[in-house]
Design a protein around this motif. Structure first.
Motif, PDB file in Angstrom:
ATOM      1  N   TRP A  99       0.670  -1.401  -0.156  1.00 34.18           N
ATOM      2  CA  TRP A  99      -0.024   0.049   0.152  1.00 34.18           C
ATOM      3  C   TRP A  99       0.893   1.114   0.015  1.00 34.18           C
ATOM      4  CZ3 TRP A  99      -5.008  -0.497  -1.054  1.00 34.18           C
ATOM      5  CH2 TRP A  99      -5.698  -1.652  -0.789  1.00 34.18           C
ATOM      6  N   VAL A 100       1.748   1.493   1.031  1.00 33.09           N
ATOM      7  CA  VAL A 100       2.492   2.707   1.318  1.00 33.09           C
ATOM      8  C   VAL A 100       3.566   2.621   0.026  1.00 33.09           C
ATOM      9  CG1 VAL A 100       4.131   4.032   2.490  1.00 33.09           C
ATOM     10  CG2 VAL A 100       2.102   2.682   3.556  1.00 33.09           C
ATOM     11  N   TRP A 101       4.243   1.699  -0.558  1.00 30.92           N
ATOM     12  CA  TRP A 101       5.259   1.658  -1.057  1.00 30.92           C
ATOM     13  C   TRP A 101       4.989   0.981  -2.557  1.00 30.92           C
ATOM     14  CZ3 TRP A 101       8.769   0.095   3.309  1.00 30.92           C
ATOM     15  CH2 TRP A 101       9.149   1.148   4.113  1.00 30.92           C
ATOM     16  N   ASP A 102       3.827   0.811  -2.614  1.00 27.66           N
ATOM     17  CA  ASP A 102       3.547  -0.061  -3.986  1.00 27.66           C
ATOM     18  C   ASP A 102       3.815   0.683  -5.260  1.00 27.66           C
ATOM     19  OD1 ASP A 102       1.814  -2.259  -5.127  1.00 27.66           O
ATOM     20  OD2 ASP A 102       0.884  -0.451  -6.043  1.00 27.66           O
ATOM     21  N   PRO A 103       3.952   0.235  -6.356  1.00 27.48           N
ATOM     22  CA  PRO A 103       4.339   0.949  -7.488  1.00 27.48           C
ATOM     23  C   PRO A 103       3.101   2.127  -8.252  1.00 27.48           C
ATOM     24  CG  PRO A 103       5.214  -1.040  -7.937  1.00 27.48           C
ATOM     25  CD  PRO A 103       4.712  -1.208  -6.577  1.00 27.48           C
ATOM     26  N   TRP A 104       1.915   1.489  -7.688  1.00 22.02           N
ATOM     27  CA  TRP A 104       0.659   2.279  -8.058  1.00 22.02           C
ATOM     28  C   TRP A 104       0.589   3.591  -6.981  1.00 22.02           C
ATOM     29  CZ3 TRP A 104      -1.319   2.053 -12.730  1.00 22.02           C
ATOM     30  CH2 TRP A 104      -1.192   0.970 -13.466  1.00 22.02           C
ATOM     31  N   THR A 105       0.858   3.361  -5.834  1.00 15.75           N
ATOM     32  CA  THR A 105       1.004   4.439  -4.967  1.00 15.75           C
ATOM     33  C   THR A 105       1.807   5.401  -5.508  1.00 15.75           C
ATOM     34  OG1 THR A 105       0.421   3.106  -3.162  1.00 15.75           O
ATOM     35  CG2 THR A 105       1.166   5.087  -2.525  1.00 15.75           C
ATOM     36  N   MET A 106       3.223   4.824  -5.816  1.00 16.22           N
ATOM     37  CA  MET A 106       4.179   5.920  -6.188  1.00 16.22           C
ATOM     38  C   MET A 106       3.824   6.489  -7.750  1.00 16.22           C
ATOM     39  SD  MET A 106       6.726   5.885  -4.259  1.00 16.22           S
ATOM     40  CE  MET A 106       6.969   5.026  -2.544  1.00 16.22           C
ATOM     41  N   ARG A 107       3.049   5.856  -8.645  1.00 15.86           N
ATOM     42  CA  ARG A 107       2.598   6.477  -9.951  1.00 15.86           C
ATOM     43  C   ARG A 107       1.600   7.536  -9.566  1.00 15.86           C
ATOM     44  NH1 ARG A 107       2.362   0.503 -12.051  1.00 15.86           N
ATOM     45  NH2 ARG A 107       4.647   0.306 -12.401  1.00 15.86           N
ATOM     46  N   ALA A 108       0.628   6.974  -8.454  1.00 13.64           N
ATOM     47  CA  ALA A 108      -0.322   8.263  -8.038  1.00 13.64           C
ATOM     48  C   ALA A 108       0.247   9.406  -7.485  1.00 13.64           C
ATOM     49  CB  ALA A 108      -1.359   7.801  -7.047  1.00 13.64           C
ATOM     50  N   LEU A 109       1.348   9.227  -6.818  1.00 10.62           N
ATOM     51  CA  LEU A 109       2.306  10.297  -6.174  1.00 10.62           C
ATOM     52  C   LEU A 109       2.667  11.209  -7.349  1.00 10.62           C
ATOM     53  CD1 LEU A 109       3.217  11.871  -3.783  1.00 10.62           C
ATOM     54  CD2 LEU A 109       5.172  10.108  -3.657  1.00 10.62           C
ATOM     55  N   CYS A 110       3.286  10.525  -8.332  1.00 13.87           N
ATOM     56  CA  CYS A 110       3.743  11.169  -9.540  1.00 13.87           C
ATOM     57  C   CYS A 110       2.751  11.809 -10.177  1.00 13.87           C
ATOM     58  CB  CYS A 110       4.572  10.050 -10.702  1.00 13.87           C
ATOM     59  SG  CYS A 110       4.895  10.898 -12.189  1.00 13.87           S
ATOM     60  N   ALA A 111       1.766  11.413 -10.454  1.00 10.69           N
ATOM     61  CA  ALA A 111       0.402  12.387 -11.205  1.00 10.69           C
ATOM     62  C   ALA A 111       0.140  13.382 -10.279  1.00 10.69           C
ATOM     63  CB  ALA A 111      -0.826  11.165 -11.268  1.00 10.69           C
ATOM     64  N   PHE A 158       4.913 -12.684 -12.341  1.00 12.51           N
ATOM     65  CA  PHE A 158       5.880 -12.449 -13.214  1.00 12.51           C
ATOM     66  C   PHE A 158       7.334 -12.654 -12.762  1.00 12.51           C
ATOM     67  CE2 PHE A 158       6.957  -9.024 -16.696  1.00 12.51           C
ATOM     68  CZ  PHE A 158       6.719  -9.694 -17.744  1.00 12.51           C
ATOM     69  N   ALA A 159       8.241 -12.229 -13.510  1.00 10.28           N
ATOM     70  CA  ALA A 159       9.543 -12.543 -13.485  1.00 10.28           C
ATOM     71  C   ALA A 159      10.143 -11.655 -12.237  1.00 10.28           C
ATOM     72  CB  ALA A 159      10.444 -12.428 -14.624  1.00 10.28           C
ATOM     73  N   ALA A 160      11.469 -11.913 -11.836  1.00  9.89           N
ATOM     74  CA  ALA A 160      11.913 -11.258 -10.581  1.00  9.89           C
ATOM     75  C   ALA A 160      12.816 -10.174 -10.876  1.00  9.89           C
ATOM     76  CB  ALA A 160      12.849 -12.318  -9.835  1.00  9.89           C
ATOM     77  N   TYR A 161      13.610 -10.334 -11.907  1.00  7.40           N
ATOM     78  CA  TYR A 161      14.709  -9.058 -12.055  1.00  7.40           C
ATOM     79  C   TYR A 161      14.481  -8.301 -13.118  1.00  7.40           C
ATOM     80  CZ  TYR A 161      19.047  -7.062 -12.957  1.00  7.40           C
ATOM     81  OH  TYR A 161      20.250  -5.890 -12.550  1.00  7.40           O
ATOM     82  N   PRO A 162      14.509  -6.877 -12.880  1.00  4.57           N
ATOM     83  CA  PRO A 162      14.592  -6.318 -11.694  1.00  4.57           C
ATOM     84  C   PRO A 162      13.501  -6.135 -10.741  1.00  4.57           C
ATOM     85  CG  PRO A 162      14.181  -4.604 -13.358  1.00  4.57           C
ATOM     86  CD  PRO A 162      14.226  -5.971 -13.843  1.00  4.57           C
ATOM     87  N   SER A 163      13.517  -5.742  -9.535  1.00  7.11           N
ATOM     88  CA  SER A 163      12.214  -5.492  -8.490  1.00  7.11           C
ATOM     89  C   SER A 163      11.850  -3.979  -8.990  1.00  7.11           C
ATOM     90  CB  SER A 163      12.873  -5.344  -6.948  1.00  7.11           C
ATOM     91  OG  SER A 163      11.892  -4.660  -6.519  1.00  7.11           O
ATOM     92  N   GLY A 164      10.408  -4.311  -9.379  1.00  3.49           N
ATOM     93  CA  GLY A 164       9.558  -3.122 -10.010  1.00  3.49           C
ATOM     94  C   GLY A 164       9.395  -2.276  -8.623  1.00  3.49           C
ATOM     95  N   HIS A 165       9.083  -2.768  -7.616  1.00  3.38           N
ATOM     96  CA  HIS A 165       8.946  -1.915  -6.448  1.00  3.38           C
ATOM     97  C   HIS A 165      10.016  -0.893  -6.111  1.00  3.38           C
ATOM     98  CE1 HIS A 165       5.738  -4.483  -5.557  1.00  3.38           C
ATOM     99  NE2 HIS A 165       5.177  -3.719  -4.509  1.00  3.38           N
ATOM    100  N   ALA A 166      11.215  -1.469  -6.200  1.00  6.95           N
ATOM    101  CA  ALA A 166      12.498  -0.717  -6.007  1.00  6.95           C
ATOM    102  C   ALA A 166      12.904   0.328  -6.869  1.00  6.95           C
ATOM    103  CB  ALA A 166      13.840  -1.756  -5.893  1.00  6.95           C
ATOM    104  N   LEU A 167      12.578  -0.043  -8.177  1.00  2.55           N
ATOM    105  CA  LEU A 167      12.900   0.688  -9.507  1.00  2.55           C
ATOM    106  C   LEU A 167      11.946   1.844  -9.300  1.00  2.55           C
ATOM    107  CD1 LEU A 167      13.787  -0.285 -12.941  1.00  2.55           C
ATOM    108  CD2 LEU A 167      12.311   1.500 -12.619  1.00  2.55           C
ATOM    109  N   THR A 168      10.535   1.592  -9.199  1.00  6.36           N
ATOM    110  CA  THR A 168       9.847   2.559  -9.217  1.00  6.36           C
ATOM    111  C   THR A 168       9.908   3.811  -8.254  1.00  6.36           C
ATOM    112  OG1 THR A 168       8.075   1.155 -10.405  1.00  6.36           O
ATOM    113  CG2 THR A 168       7.067   3.095  -9.301  1.00  6.36           C
ATOM    114  N   ALA A 169      10.243   3.129  -6.934  1.00  9.59           N
ATOM    115  CA  ALA A 169      10.355   4.214  -5.638  1.00  9.59           C
ATOM    116  C   ALA A 169      11.634   5.156  -6.200  1.00  9.59           C
ATOM    117  CB  ALA A 169      10.430   3.421  -4.439  1.00  9.59           C
ATOM    118  N   THR A 170      12.520   4.294  -6.414  1.00  8.86           N
ATOM    119  CA  THR A 170      13.738   5.206  -6.795  1.00  8.86           C
ATOM    120  C   THR A 170      13.592   6.118  -7.872  1.00  8.86           C
ATOM    121  OG1 THR A 170      15.070   3.190  -6.370  1.00  8.86           O
ATOM    122  CG2 THR A 170      16.275   4.950  -7.402  1.00  8.86           C
ATOM    123  N   VAL A 171      12.734   5.886  -8.457  1.00  6.35           N
ATOM    124  CA  VAL A 171      12.580   6.835  -9.830  1.00  6.35           C
ATOM    125  C   VAL A 171      11.611   8.019  -9.307  1.00  6.35           C
ATOM    126  CG1 VAL A 171      11.389   7.348 -12.054  1.00  6.35           C
ATOM    127  CG2 VAL A 171      12.838   5.405 -11.796  1.00  6.35           C
TER     128      VAL A 171
END
Length: 223
Positions: free
Chosen positions: A74-86, A139-152
């Motif tokens: 919830w807090v660090w989910d990629p969709w939460t991050m994308r909403a923050l970007c929006a 889906f596949a493991a590499y790379p972590s989408g959570h880690a990549l999206t939060a970093t970006v």
């Protein structure tokens, strides 16, 4: 006597630093990708040892594991991050009339999603498998989408605060939240047993590279 060209002014220190950082991060990302694809023994051993240890901890501490699931889902989910970007895109257009920068931000976040999905499909790395899993992922493991999206997302928003002259207190608070979020989401993915440590490291490296590359583009075209 040599006269500097008007068409090629000296690059500011920030531009040179971003260029160097992009090069280093790109090199590290490629090296890690090669090691993962080649299934390099020492890397797999370290991945396995860390994953085994954290999984035992996760099974033995269900309360903390449940808290980590809430954070990662919830807090660090990629969709939460994308909403923050929006929200940041709307803020840029509404408060600063910065349409180009808003498009730049949205495009970089979209590029991050594209990069991770393409690499996941191309590498096809299997996720950890446990007889007693505490969480699941697809889906596949590499790379972590959570880690990549939060970093970006966090990295770009932190830079935008600096770019638009936010006060020191706000910048320090944002920096603290960025570090907690980026590091925290990676550690929760390992703790929950849905990623190998190198998946998370790959997400961090690729995300940081996209941030520095985006800053280079912004400095080049919106100087």
């Amino acid at each position: 006597m040599h006269t500097p060209s008007v068409d090629s002014p000296p690059r500011p220190p920030e531009h040179r630093a971003a260029a160097r950082a992009t090069g280093v991060l790109a090199l590290c990302s490629v090296l890690l990708l090669v090691l993962v694809v080649a299934e390099w023994g020492p890397l797999l051993t370290v991945d396995g040892d860390i994953a085994d240890t954290t999984h035992r901890w996760a099974v033995d501490d269900p309360g903390l594991t449940h808290a980590f699931r809430i954070l990662t889902d919830w807090v660090w989910d990629p969709w939460t991050m994308r909403a923050l970007c929006a929200v940041a895109v709307i803020w840029l257009v509404w408060r600063h009339n910065a349409r180009w920068t808003a498009v730049w931000l949205a495009a970089t976040c979209a590029l991050g999603t594209l990069v991770q999905q393409v690499l996941k499909a191309a590498v096809g790395r299997e996720r950890p498998v446990w007889p007693d899993p505490v969480d699941s992922a697809h889906f596949a493991a590499y790379p972590s989408g959570h880690a990549l999206t939060a970093t970006v997302v966090c990295g770009l928003l932190l830079w935008l605060l600096h770019h638009y002259g936010a006060g020191p207190a706000l910048r320090r608070t944002a920096l603290s939240l960025t570090v907690i979020s980026v590091v925290g989401v990676g550690l929760t993915r390992i703790w929950l047993g849905v990623h190998w440590p190198s998946d998370v490291l790959g997400g961090w490296l690729l995300g940081a590279m996209l941030v520095t590359l985006a800053i280079l583009v912004h400095q080049r075209y919106r100087a």
